[in-house]
Structure formats: C-alpha cells, structure tokens
Design an enzyme around this catalytic site. Structure first.
Site, PDB file in Angstrom:
ATOM      1  N   GLY A 233       7.479  -6.243   9.158  1.00 16.41           N
ATOM      2  CA  GLY A 233       8.304  -5.163   8.637  1.00 16.41           C
ATOM      3  C   GLY A 233       9.267  -5.505   7.773  1.00 16.41           C
ATOM      4  O   GLY A 233       9.927  -4.819   7.125  1.00 16.41           O
ATOM      5  N   GLU A 268       5.058 -11.027  12.943  1.00 15.73           N
ATOM      6  CA  GLU A 268       3.861 -10.701  12.230  1.00 15.73           C
ATOM      7  C   GLU A 268       4.259 -10.365  10.890  1.00 15.73           C
ATOM      8  O   GLU A 268       4.051  -9.103  10.562  1.00 15.73           O
ATOM      9  CB  GLU A 268       3.136  -9.547  13.068  1.00 15.73           C
ATOM     10  CG  GLU A 268       2.641  -9.524  14.459  1.00 15.73           C
ATOM     11  CD  GLU A 268       2.250  -8.371  15.115  1.00 15.73           C
ATOM     12  OE1 GLU A 268       2.450  -7.294  14.848  1.00 15.73           O
ATOM     13  OE2 GLU A 268       1.788  -8.253  16.329  1.00 15.73           O
ATOM     14  N   PRO A 269       4.762 -11.195   9.990  1.00 19.08           N
ATOM     15  CA  PRO A 269       5.151 -10.678   8.755  1.00 19.08           C
ATOM     16  C   PRO A 269       3.797 -10.556   7.779  1.00 19.08           C
ATOM     17  O   PRO A 269       2.944 -11.536   7.928  1.00 19.08           O
ATOM     18  CB  PRO A 269       6.018 -11.751   8.411  1.00 19.08           C
ATOM     19  CG  PRO A 269       5.522 -12.973   9.105  1.00 19.08           C
ATOM     20  CD  PRO A 269       5.166 -12.220  10.381  1.00 19.08           C
ATOM     21  N   GLY A 270       3.962  -9.586   7.036  1.00 23.85           N
ATOM     22  CA  GLY A 270       2.814  -9.753   6.080  1.00 23.85           C
ATOM     23  C   GLY A 270       3.407  -9.365   4.594  1.00 23.85           C
ATOM     24  O   GLY A 270       3.280 -10.430   3.897  1.00 23.85           O
ATOM     25  N   ARG A 271       4.055  -8.434   4.317  1.00 25.55           N
ATOM     26  CA  ARG A 271       4.717  -8.193   2.884  1.00 25.55           C
ATOM     27  C   ARG A 271       5.793  -9.301   2.461  1.00 25.55           C
ATOM     28  O   ARG A 271       5.702  -9.834   1.542  1.00 25.55           O
ATOM     29  CB  ARG A 271       5.340  -6.872   3.013  1.00 25.55           C
ATOM     30  CG  ARG A 271       5.958  -6.367   1.512  1.00 25.55           C
ATOM     31  CD  ARG A 271       6.899  -5.130   1.962  1.00 25.55           C
ATOM     32  NE  ARG A 271       6.105  -4.172   2.658  1.00 25.55           N
ATOM     33  CZ  ARG A 271       5.365  -3.110   2.086  1.00 25.55           C
ATOM     34  NH1 ARG A 271       5.029  -3.045   1.201  1.00 25.55           N
ATOM     35  NH2 ARG A 271       4.918  -2.240   3.386  1.00 25.55           N
ATOM     36  N   ARG A 307      -0.428   1.727  -4.058  1.00 25.14           N
ATOM     37  CA  ARG A 307       0.762   2.059  -3.470  1.00 25.14           C
ATOM     38  C   ARG A 307       1.518   3.303  -3.892  1.00 25.14           C
ATOM     39  O   ARG A 307       2.212   4.369  -3.207  1.00 25.14           O
ATOM     40  CB  ARG A 307       1.608   0.926  -3.122  1.00 25.14           C
ATOM     41  CG  ARG A 307       1.076  -0.237  -2.236  1.00 25.14           C
ATOM     42  CD  ARG A 307       1.855  -1.496  -2.089  1.00 25.14           C
ATOM     43  NE  ARG A 307       2.946  -0.982  -1.033  1.00 25.14           N
ATOM     44  CZ  ARG A 307       4.143  -0.678  -1.430  1.00 25.14           C
ATOM     45  NH1 ARG A 307       4.554  -0.907  -2.661  1.00 25.14           N
ATOM     46  NH2 ARG A 307       5.013  -0.420  -0.630  1.00 25.14           N
ATOM     47  N   TYR A 311       2.182   6.154  -1.551  1.00 27.87           N
ATOM     48  CA  TYR A 311       3.669   6.488  -0.946  1.00 27.87           C
ATOM     49  C   TYR A 311       4.770   6.733  -1.854  1.00 27.87           C
ATOM     50  O   TYR A 311       5.891   6.572  -1.649  1.00 27.87           O
ATOM     51  CB  TYR A 311       3.945   5.202   0.020  1.00 27.87           C
ATOM     52  CG  TYR A 311       3.068   4.286   0.517  1.00 27.87           C
ATOM     53  CD1 TYR A 311       2.141   4.902   1.649  1.00 27.87           C
ATOM     54  CD2 TYR A 311       2.759   2.987   0.436  1.00 27.87           C
ATOM     55  CE1 TYR A 311       1.496   3.927   2.423  1.00 27.87           C
ATOM     56  CE2 TYR A 311       2.172   2.003   0.969  1.00 27.87           C
ATOM     57  CZ  TYR A 311       1.337   2.806   2.186  1.00 27.87           C
ATOM     58  OH  TYR A 311       0.462   1.871   2.840  1.00 27.87           O
ATOM     59  N   CYS A 338      -9.307   9.835 -12.591  1.00 31.40           N
ATOM     60  CA  CYS A 338      -9.424  11.557 -12.739  1.00 31.40           C
ATOM     61  C   CYS A 338      -8.455  11.977 -11.333  1.00 31.40           C
ATOM     62  O   CYS A 338      -9.025  12.781 -10.589  1.00 31.40           O
ATOM     63  CB  CYS A 338     -10.755  12.081 -12.706  1.00 31.40           C
ATOM     64  SG  CYS A 338     -11.573  11.262 -14.094  1.00 31.40           S
ATOM     65  N   GLU A 339      -7.340  11.709 -11.285  1.00 32.45           N
ATOM     66  CA  GLU A 339      -6.330  12.163 -10.454  1.00 32.45           C
ATOM     67  C   GLU A 339      -5.198  12.255 -11.011  1.00 32.45           C
ATOM     68  O   GLU A 339      -4.513  11.342 -11.637  1.00 32.45           O
ATOM     69  CB  GLU A 339      -6.107  11.211  -9.219  1.00 32.45           C
ATOM     70  CG  GLU A 339      -7.385  11.088  -8.336  1.00 32.45           C
ATOM     71  CD  GLU A 339      -7.743  12.307  -7.234  1.00 32.45           C
ATOM     72  OE1 GLU A 339      -7.001  12.971  -7.247  1.00 32.45           O
ATOM     73  OE2 GLU A 339      -8.774  12.186  -6.858  1.00 32.45           O
TER      74      GLU A 339
HETATM   75  C1  PLP Z   1       1.146  -4.093   9.130  1.00 32.58           C
HETATM   76  C2  PLP Z   1       1.543  -4.437  10.447  1.00 32.58           C
HETATM   77  C3  PLP Z   1       2.465  -5.507  10.320  1.00 32.58           C
HETATM   78  C4  PLP Z   1       2.862  -6.316   9.143  1.00 32.58           C
HETATM   79  O1  PLP Z   1       4.003  -5.596   8.351  1.00 32.58           O
HETATM   80  P1  PLP Z   1       4.691  -5.829   7.169  1.00 32.58           P
HETATM   81  O2  PLP Z   1       5.653  -4.665   6.809  1.00 32.58           O
HETATM   82  O3  PLP Z   1       3.712  -6.200   6.083  1.00 32.58           O
HETATM   83  O4  PLP Z   1       5.542  -7.142   7.594  1.00 32.58           O
HETATM   84  C5  PLP Z   1       2.857  -6.333  11.774  1.00 32.58           C
HETATM   85  N1  PLP Z   1       2.407  -6.026  12.691  1.00 32.58           N
HETATM   86  C6  PLP Z   1       1.422  -4.878  12.798  1.00 32.58           C
HETATM   87  C7  PLP Z   1       0.949  -4.473  14.130  1.00 32.58           C
HETATM   88  C8  PLP Z   1       1.092  -4.076  11.676  1.00 32.58           C
HETATM   89  O5  PLP Z   1       0.302  -3.158  11.807  1.00 32.58           O
END
Ligand code: PLP
Length: 404
Positions: A233, A268-271, A307, A311, A338-339
């Site tokens: 997050g 659990e970082p993604g972004r 995105r 959002y 077409c949106e």
């Molecule tokens: C989407 C998600 C993440 C990653 O979130 P980011 O905002 O990209 O860091 C981590 N854990 C869980 C369970 C998620 O669903």
C-alpha cells in the site's frame, strides 16, 4: 530518466528512438529505477529486516519477476496463475504468500502441494477447505489469518481495503474465534496475522492506527505469531510534488511495535517497487477541436491503461520531445475507445502539439499492463525493459491474428 537537451531519455535511451523501432503504444520500464526502489525500500526497513514479497498483481511480467526475485524479494500472489508464474520465474516457495478472499479448491490444493510459506486465509470457510485438503494429504499447512482492522487508509475509496464494510479479512470477533479453532487443529499451523488496508497510501497515520489495532488484538489472543504480514500500500508520488509516505517513520513505528512481540515482519509492496519505473509512450493520431478545448486523440487507450477511467487516477503526461512552444488551448488527452471515460487527463499550458507527436504517460509500471485488456479488440502493447542502453523486449505486442 530525464531530458537531454529536448529529448526524453529512459535509462540513457531516447524515447523517440524506442517509439520508432517498436511502434506505439509502448510500455517501457527502467530496471535501474526498480533496483533503486528496492534498495531504498530495504534501507528504510533495515532495522526490522522484513521479508519483502512483491505483489505480483502490480506487474506480473515474468522477466520482471525474475529480476525482482534475483534481488532477493519473494512474491505475494492472489491466484494460481500468479503462483505458477512466480515459481516459474525462480522465486522460492518459502518466500511466497498467497492472499485473496476467494481461493478455490484447485488453487489451495496447488499451493499446499508446493509448500509455500503461507496461505493468508480470509474466512472460516476457507480455513475449513484447507483443513479438508490437508487431511487428505496428511500434511500440516502453514496459514495466516487476515484481519480487517477497520482502519481507513485515506486513499481512493476504490482501493481502500481495511474498513469494516470491505470484503477483505475478518472482523476482530471472528479473528479471535478462528484463532481458538486453529490452535486445536491437527492439520493447520497458525503462523501469521496479516493485514492490508489499501493502496496508494501517502499518510503515515493510517498505518499507525493499524499497528495500534494489531497490538490490542494480538494481546487478546495471547498467541505468538511467527510472522506479522503488514501488506503493501505504500504510495508513490504520481503528481511529482514530493508527496511521499515517510517510510523511515513507518519503520520506526514498526520497530516500536515489535518491542511487544517477537515476530518477523512481512511486507507485500507492489506499486512502490515498480510504479515509477514505467512509461507508456503514445503517439497523437489526431487533434480535434472541441468545445473550449482540443482533444488530443492518442493511440493509447483505456485498454492499455485503465487507472484513469477506473479510479479517476491522474498520471502525469509529458512530451517525448520538448519544443518550448505553449499551446493556446486546453488539451484533453483521450484514447480512441468508444467510452467517454476513455480519457487520461485535461491539461492547461501543455506545449503545443501536432499530429504524430509523441508523449509519455508517467508512472505506469504498476497496475498498467496488468490491468490492460483487449477491449474494442485492441492488441496488448509491447513491453520493454531497459538498463544502461540495453533494450530487451519482455513481452511482444499481440498480433491481430492472435485476436481474430
Ligand atoms: C494489492 C495488494 C498488495 C499490493 O498493494 P500495493 O498498493 O501495490 O503495494 C499487497 N497485498 C495485498 C493483499 C493486495 O491485495
């Protein structure tokens, strides 16, 4: 990633040359930037030595996963597809956690077979399902329980996951019940408490509140969790205004929290790992006069990057080549789909654009390609990975043949 004279460079390669060679729309990722993000993340949390599991859904490209795995990260997966791809990309099962509210029998069965580190469960029904499979396999399965801490992440409502009205995790009451149940189970080993309150969080306060809630609930369980998985997050600076989450402060908060509990932290970082490493290069197809503005009609659309439509997210748009001329009108950047929601941004004071000019949409490394689709029967774009002048195609543009 910067301009040299008037041309934009990604890891020392001119964006204009890439567009010419690989055509547009085109996703480009800077490997150096990903490395820098990982280094920065590790440094900020050094004193708590966490296990960092990359949230694969942010960008599941196998080549990227392989690179990220090599840099020591594990994976947070949310489907059997992501789990298989992570394993195939060389990520060790003992660094993989499996999240999600609706894991099927087939998915759980596979995860148990592969002995992954943790299945983070989100309901009593899921726990009963795992217990059933474990019994058949005569195995003891490591699980976590995802708590819904009822904490507002102060982010877009669509990417908020930790409030009591959200589908994610279980309430405190159910959590305490499940802990009691799992403690007595022959086939389940309770290892982890997990939370994930949302995405694109820029403010430390929600995380601080989350830690307070965790502390209270762990004390009530009187259980020692080997792992505490705090989810991801961490927000990034989409607006380029130096608005960033203070990772160091978050780290200090966690260090404080760990004085009461001896647990290993999982993130659990993604972004925050891949978001700012990516650009989407697009070409202006037409410029059309609209009511009090010009529509800049791009060859990239919401099927490439959803995105903004999904959002209302804002991504910066910059020119591939600066011309130092000011546009006379407001520009609305749109795609050909077409949106009416197929639009990226409305900008004043952009430089003057002409048809065939190239632009870059910034910070698309996370939830860009992974959320792309074939809507309007448009092929998915090429993806490039760039490092120090070296350009590698990590996913080829779909051909029309694939689609038709
Ligand atoms: C989407 C998600 C993440 C990653 O979130 P980011 O905002 O990209 O860091 C981590 N854990 C869980 C369970 C998620 O669903």
């Amino acid at each position: 990633m910067k301009y040299k004279k008037n041309d934009f460079l990604i890891d020392n390669v001119e964006a204009k040359i890439l567009a010419k060679k690989y055509s547009t729309p085109l996703y480009c990722y800077s490997l150096n930037k990903i490395k820098e993000n990982i280094k920065n993340f590790k440094e900020n949390f050094k004193s708590i030595d966490p296990l960092i599991c990359f949230a694969v859904k942010a960008n599941p490209n196998s080549n990227l996963l392989r690179q990220i795995g090599k840099l020591g990260l594990g994976a947070d997966v949310v489907s059997i597809g992501e789990l298989m791809k992570s394993l195939k990309s060389g990520i060790s099962p003992n660094k993989i956690v499996f999240s999600g509210v609706g894991k099927t029998y087939e998915e759980l069965n596979y995860a148990i077979k592969k002995n992954i580190l943790l299945i983070n469960t989100e309901s009593k029904s899921e726990i009963l399902q795992i217990e059933k499979i474990a019994k058949i396999k005569k195995k003891k399965v490591n699980i976590g329980i995802r708590l819904n801490p009822n904490t507002d992440a102060n982010t877009l409502s669509q990417i908020s996951t930790g409030k009591k009205e959200n589908k994610f995790g279980v309430s405190e009451k159910i959590f305490l019940d499940i802990v009691k149940y799992v403690k007595k189970s022959k086939y389940l080993k309770l290892k982890c408490l997990s939370v994930h309150i949302g995405s694109q969080i820029l403010d430390n306060a929600p995380y601080e509140k989350m830690l307070r809630v965790l502390k209270k609930i762990i004390n009530k369980t009187k259980y020692r969790f080997e792992y505490i998985d705090l989810g991801g997050g961490m927000g990034i600076d989409y607006e380029n205004k130096n608005k960033k989450l203070n990772l160091n402060k978050y780290s200090l908060n966690i260090k404080n929290f760990l004085k009461s509990f001896k647990s290993k932290i999982i993130f659990e970082p993604g972004r925050s790992i891949v978001g700012n490493s990516g650009f989407l290069i697009s070409k202006v197809i037409y410029i059309k006069e609209g009511y009090k503005k010009d529509f800049i009609i791009l060859d990239a659309a919401m099927n490439d990057l959803i995105r903004p439509a999904l959002y209302n997210a804002q991504h910066r748009i910059i020119p591939v080549k600066k011309n130092n001329k000011k546009a006379k009108k407001i520009y609305e950047f749109v795609g050909p789909i077409c949106e009416s929601t197929d639009k990226f941004s409305i900008l004043r004071n952009f430089q003057k654009l002409s048809e065939k000019d190239l632009i870059l949409i910034c910070d698309v490394g996370a939830y860009g390609m992974s959320l792309s689709s074939n809507y309007n029967l448009r092929p998915k774009a090429t993806e490039l990975l760039i490092q120090n002048n070296k350009v590698q195609v990590i996913s080829k543009r779909q051909s029309l043949k694939d689609l038709i």
